[in-house]
Scaffold this motif. Structure first.
Motif, PDB file in Angstrom:
ATOM      1  N   GLU A  32       0.913  -1.201   0.073  1.00  0.00           N
ATOM      2  CA  GLU A  32       0.070  -0.194   0.027  1.00  0.00           C
ATOM      3  C   GLU A  32       0.946   1.472  -0.010  1.00  0.00           C
ATOM      4  O   GLU A  32       1.859   1.362   0.824  1.00  0.00           O
ATOM      5  N   THR A  33       0.844   2.042  -1.016  1.00  0.00           N
ATOM      6  CA  THR A  33       1.820   3.341  -1.227  1.00  0.00           C
ATOM      7  C   THR A  33       1.287   4.194  -0.069  1.00  0.00           C
ATOM      8  O   THR A  33       0.376   4.729  -0.234  1.00  0.00           O
ATOM      9  N   ASP A  34       2.262   4.652   0.602  1.00  0.00           N
ATOM     10  CA  ASP A  34       2.197   5.655   1.452  1.00  0.00           C
ATOM     11  C   ASP A  34       2.771   7.017   1.196  1.00  0.00           C
ATOM     12  O   ASP A  34       2.297   8.384   1.386  1.00  0.00           O
ATOM     13  N   ALA A  35       3.789   7.001   0.117  1.00  0.00           N
ATOM     14  CA  ALA A  35       4.571   8.064  -0.587  1.00  0.00           C
ATOM     15  C   ALA A  35       5.250   7.620  -1.787  1.00  0.00           C
ATOM     16  O   ALA A  35       5.693   6.532  -1.746  1.00  0.00           O
ATOM     17  N   CYS A  36       5.220   8.401  -2.753  1.00  0.00           N
ATOM     18  CA  CYS A  36       5.872   8.051  -3.791  1.00  0.00           C
ATOM     19  C   CYS A  36       6.464   9.560  -4.408  1.00  0.00           C
ATOM     20  O   CYS A  36       5.886  10.316  -4.838  1.00  0.00           O
ATOM     21  N   GLY A  37       7.890   9.579  -4.844  1.00  0.00           N
ATOM     22  CA  GLY A  37       8.425  10.541  -5.063  1.00  0.00           C
ATOM     23  C   GLY A  37       8.171  10.861  -6.701  1.00  0.00           C
ATOM     24  O   GLY A  37       7.963  10.121  -7.403  1.00  0.00           O
ATOM     25  N   ILE A  38       8.129  12.331  -6.971  1.00  0.00           N
ATOM     26  CA  ILE A  38       7.914  12.405  -8.494  1.00  0.00           C
ATOM     27  C   ILE A  38       9.319  12.997  -8.815  1.00  0.00           C
ATOM     28  O   ILE A  38       9.861  14.210  -8.493  1.00  0.00           O
ATOM     29  N   CYS A  39       9.896  12.317 -10.098  1.00  0.00           N
ATOM     30  CA  CYS A  39      11.250  12.311 -10.387  1.00  0.00           C
ATOM     31  C   CYS A  39      11.332  12.927 -11.686  1.00  0.00           C
ATOM     32  O   CYS A  39      10.394  12.655 -12.679  1.00  0.00           O
ATOM     33  N   ARG A  40      12.584  13.465 -12.253  1.00  0.00           N
ATOM     34  CA  ARG A  40      12.861  13.852 -13.394  1.00  0.00           C
ATOM     35  C   ARG A  40      12.611  12.747 -14.286  1.00  0.00           C
ATOM     36  O   ARG A  40      12.396  12.709 -15.777  1.00  0.00           O
ATOM     37  N   SER A  41      13.059  11.478 -13.835  1.00  0.00           N
ATOM     38  CA  SER A  41      13.082  10.344 -14.894  1.00  0.00           C
ATOM     39  C   SER A  41      11.614  10.084 -14.983  1.00  0.00           C
ATOM     40  O   SER A  41      11.125   9.484 -16.133  1.00  0.00           O
ATOM     41  N   ASP A  42      10.616  10.169 -14.183  1.00  0.00           N
ATOM     42  CA  ASP A  42       9.035   9.964 -14.557  1.00  0.00           C
ATOM     43  C   ASP A  42       8.766  11.222 -15.671  1.00  0.00           C
ATOM     44  O   ASP A  42       8.145  10.683 -16.538  1.00  0.00           O
ATOM     45  N   TRP A  43       9.378  12.165 -15.594  1.00  0.00           N
ATOM     46  CA  TRP A  43       9.118  13.416 -16.568  1.00  0.00           C
ATOM     47  C   TRP A  43       9.644  12.863 -17.961  1.00  0.00           C
ATOM     48  O   TRP A  43       9.036  12.866 -18.976  1.00  0.00           O
ATOM     49  N   HIS A  44      10.679  12.166 -18.180  1.00  0.00           N
ATOM     50  CA  HIS A  44      11.329  11.776 -19.221  1.00  0.00           C
ATOM     51  C   HIS A  44      10.462  10.838 -19.841  1.00  0.00           C
ATOM     52  O   HIS A  44      10.159  10.928 -20.890  1.00  0.00           O
ATOM     53  N   ALA A  45       9.902   9.926 -19.081  1.00  0.00           N
ATOM     54  CA  ALA A  45       9.032   8.628 -19.489  1.00  0.00           C
ATOM     55  C   ALA A  45       7.822   9.437 -20.182  1.00  0.00           C
ATOM     56  O   ALA A  45       7.110   8.924 -20.879  1.00  0.00           O
ATOM     57  N   TRP A  46       7.127  10.141 -19.033  1.00  0.00           N
ATOM     58  CA  TRP A  46       6.065  11.187 -19.647  1.00  0.00           C
ATOM     59  C   TRP A  46       6.108  11.975 -20.731  1.00  0.00           C
ATOM     60  O   TRP A  46       5.117  11.901 -21.594  1.00  0.00           O
TER      61      TRP A  46
END
Length: 350
Positions: A32-46
């Motif tokens: 169960e996700t309590d926290a998840c960072g938003i990273c520039r790698s996510d940005w690259h994929a997005w």
């Protein structure tokens, strides 16, 4: 069912919707996700910089921490209710890289949130295979937000500077780009005893870099960056990090080095570079410079990082500047187009 922010088209808002629940494999867990960072790698994929990331209702998110809610029959080290973090390089646990301690380079591994076979953690729950090998217990006193702040950025910076580079007390370290991974490198470098020169266009980012250990700062848009670093360091940095991944920062990093210096490449390229950057090869040979790539960190080395945090040598929590909801992820990714974020942002409401 579970809630997730789903990628259906590159460079378009994620769809926050209900998706099918997940169950653990025999050797896996559900978290169960309590926290998840938003990273520039996510940005690259997005953005679509990595076409291998699918757009068929795929879930990004690779810097999670949470609570185990289900455990496969063959899992030995985790139980329902355990607080865990998940390094984003998810390995097989059996190949030569895994056995040699380099599981982050596993030839059969998966990248959480970046491959269709392993949907990510921008969701209220997610599943991880080979949990005994890939998950880590949160130390006493560490919050899920802190663990999400470690994510790939702090762990990668730590691996690069503590394991791959020759950073010694009193050395000069230059960090080009003070986003999440660059600020992490500043904090890690200072903890290892280096004098750190932080370089960025954003003066707020440079102010934060000073708070977490920078000795000096250089405003990139106002000066010749390599010359400024050479002047501050009296001849060049011993180690220099490109924490952004564009051609300019990569070249500035290399040109900032003293003879026999080391360049660490942790930033990934954009569409403009498409994975290729021109380098001053003859000058690198003439000065015996090293070019070192850095990718993540194996879970087996997380205790080193945890011990330094427990001893107040490293302060990743100081880099978390914003907690947001799952519905905010699209906006926060879009803000990275123009470097509109400061420090690290973490999803805490799902």
């Amino acid at each position: 069912m579970r809630t997730a922010a789903v990628l259906t088209e590159y460079d378009a808002p994620l769809s926050v919707t209900e998706v099918e629940s997940v169950t653990p494999g025999a050797n896996g867990i559900v978290v169960e996700t309590d926290a998840c960072g938003i990273c520039r790698s996510d940005w690259h994929a997005w953005k679509g910089h990595w076409p291998s990331v699918p757009t068929d209702e795929h879930i990004l998110g690779h810097e999670p921490a949470g609570t185990v809610t289900a455990v496969g029959d063959d899992v030995e080290n985790f139980a329902v209710g355990d607080d865990v973090g998940i390094p984003f390089n998810v390995a097989c646990g059996h190949c030569s890289s895994c056995w040699s301690g380099d599981s982050h380079l596993c030839s059969d591994g998966l990248s959480l949130g970046f491959t269709g076979d392993l949907p990510g953690a921008f969701a209220s729950e997610f599943a991880i295979p080979n949990a005994d090998f890939n998950a880590v217990h949160l130390p006493d006193g560490m919050t899920p937000v802190e663990m999400a702040g470690l994510g790939c950025r702090f762990a990668t910076a730590f691996h690069g500077l503590a394991h791959k580079a020759d950073v010694h007390a009193g050395d000069w370290l230059a960090v080009h780009g003070c986003g999440g991974i660059g600020l992490s490198a500043v904090n890690v470098g200072a903890a290892l005893g280096a004098n750190v020169v932080a370089v960025d266009l954003n003066e707020d980012a440079l102010a934060l870099a000073e708070q977490v250990g920078a000795t000096a700062t250089v405003v990139a848009g106002e000066t010749d960056v390599p010359k400024a670093v050479q002047d501050v360091t009296n001849g060049g940095a011993d180690v220099s990090v490109d924490a952004l991944g564009i051609a300019e920062t990569c070249r500035n990093s290399i040109d900032s080095l003293a003879p026999q210096g080391q360049h660490l490449q942790v930033g990934m390229t954009t569409d403009d570079e498409a994975g290729e950057i021109s380098l001053p090869v003859d000058a690198m040979v003439g000065s015996e410079l090293e070019f070192v790539g850095v990718k993540g960190m194996p879970p087996s080395r997380y205790p080193e990082l945890f011990n330094m945090i427990a001893g107040d040598k490293l302060t990743p929590a100081d880099l978390v500047t914003n907690e947001v909801t799952l519905g905010d992820v699209s906006d926060r990714l879009a803000s990275m187009d123009d470097y509109g974020t400061l420090g690290m942002e973490v999803v805490t409401e799902f």
